[in-house]
Design a protein around this motif. Structure first.
Motif, mmCIF file in Angstrom:
data_model
loop_
_atom_site.group_PDB
_atom_site.id
_atom_site.type_symbol
_atom_site.label_atom_id
_atom_site.label_comp_id
_atom_site.label_asym_id
_atom_site.label_seq_id
_atom_site.Cartn_x
_atom_site.Cartn_y
_atom_site.Cartn_z
ATOM 1 N N ASP A 204 13.045 10.579 -2.856
ATOM 2 C CA ASP A 204 12.316 11.626 -3.357
ATOM 3 C C ASP A 204 11.853 12.654 -2.321
ATOM 4 O OD1 ASP A 204 10.667 13.143 -4.754
ATOM 5 O OD2 ASP A 204 9.285 11.635 -5.720
ATOM 6 N N ARG B 102 8.288 14.289 -2.631
ATOM 7 C CA ARG B 102 7.160 13.607 -2.511
ATOM 8 C C ARG B 102 7.184 13.266 -0.738
ATOM 9 N NH1 ARG B 102 6.384 7.707 -1.654
ATOM 10 N NH2 ARG B 102 4.534 7.076 -2.363
ATOM 11 N N ARG C 73 5.360 15.974 0.756
ATOM 12 C CA ARG C 73 4.065 15.976 0.297
ATOM 13 C C ARG C 73 3.364 14.932 1.353
ATOM 14 N NH1 ARG C 73 4.677 15.590 -4.290
ATOM 15 N NH2 ARG C 73 4.292 13.340 -4.885
ATOM 16 N N THR C 74 4.050 13.647 1.509
ATOM 17 C CA THR C 74 3.099 12.665 2.305
ATOM 18 C C THR C 74 3.376 12.765 3.673
ATOM 19 O OG1 THR C 74 5.259 11.217 1.677
ATOM 20 C CG2 THR C 74 3.296 11.129 0.252
#
Length: 245
Positions: free
Chosen positions: A70, A73, A76-77
């Motif tokens: 992903d 994600r 973003r993380t």
């Protein structure tokens, strides 16, 4: 047993080489500052090594981005990793390469489960002292009003700054030197908080362990007391039966 993903396998394999490259970066960053005045060829060689190490960490980020399942994600993380990779491209300063490499080493080291908190904090303290001293010396040594001229002065200033003592005998006079000072102060406060929380957690765990052991002993004593009472009741009943006979 759950099969490891390609991303996790890559992170495990690349962890030690990247940490070794980080040590190489530390040497390349320190040499032109400690060896003063450094020759142009030595400075260029060390600069090339610094960019090489940063490029290795940037490539590591891109490989992990490709291997992850992903990607949205992941970005973003791992936004701090992305900022650290992009930071030197915004303005090619040695200090930015230093900051970005320290951030990337920190993020990759946190993935290692075998690194305990105490070891991590100790390494962070030593790293901040060393790089803080070198960074402030590199920007303050040539300042007309500066009073941090030697590596010893820089180390002493870094130590008093990180511990928030601040004797005031040495202080940065340039804008960039004060930025380094602010970062070192905040880092020292954060590490002090981590150490304090770690010690507090150790004491709490110790007290809880003692409390559990005390409750276990109390329960055992109560159980033995009940058994003694039951035995006394049985003995009394046997004595009463024998008297009746």
């Amino acid at each position: 047993m759950k099969e490891q993903t390609a991303q996790v396998r890559w992170e495990r394999r690349a962890q030690r080489p990247l940490l070794a490259l980080a040590v190489l970066f530390a040497v390349a960053y320190a040499v032109p500052i400690v060896v003063s005045p450094a020759s142009r060829s030595l400075t260029n060689a060390c600069t090339a090594v610094e960019w090489l190490v940063w490029g290795a960490f940037a490539a590591d980020y891109l490989v992990r981005l490709v291997l992850t399942e992903d990607r949205v994600r992941f970005v973003r993380t791992h936004w701090l990793d992305l900022c650290a990779v992009a930071l030197p491209l915004l303005q090619p300063l040695r200090l930015l390469r230093l900051v970005s490499t320290l951030l990337l080493v920190q993020r990759r080291a946190r993935m290692a489960s075998q690194i305990r908190l105490t070891t991590y904090v100790a390494g962070a303290v030593v790293g901040l002292l060393m790089f803080g001293s070198l960074a402030v010396l590199s920007v303050e040594r040539e300042s007309a009003d500066g009073n941090i001229r030697t590596l010893g002065d820089a180390v002493w200033w870094s130590f008093t700054t990180m511990t928030t003592v601040g004797y005031g005998d040495h202080a940065p006079t340039t804008g960039l030197g004060r930025v380094i000072a602010v970062g070192l102060m905040l880092s020292g406060i954060a590490l002090l908080g981590v150490v304090t929380a770690n010690i507090a957690a150790w004491f709490i765990a110790r007290f809880e362990k003692d409390d559990v052991e005390e409750r276990r002993q109390t329960e055992a004593i109560l159980l033995l007391t009940d058994e003694v009472r039951a035995l006394r009741a049985e003995v009394a009943a046997l004595q009463e039966t024998s008297v009746q006979r």
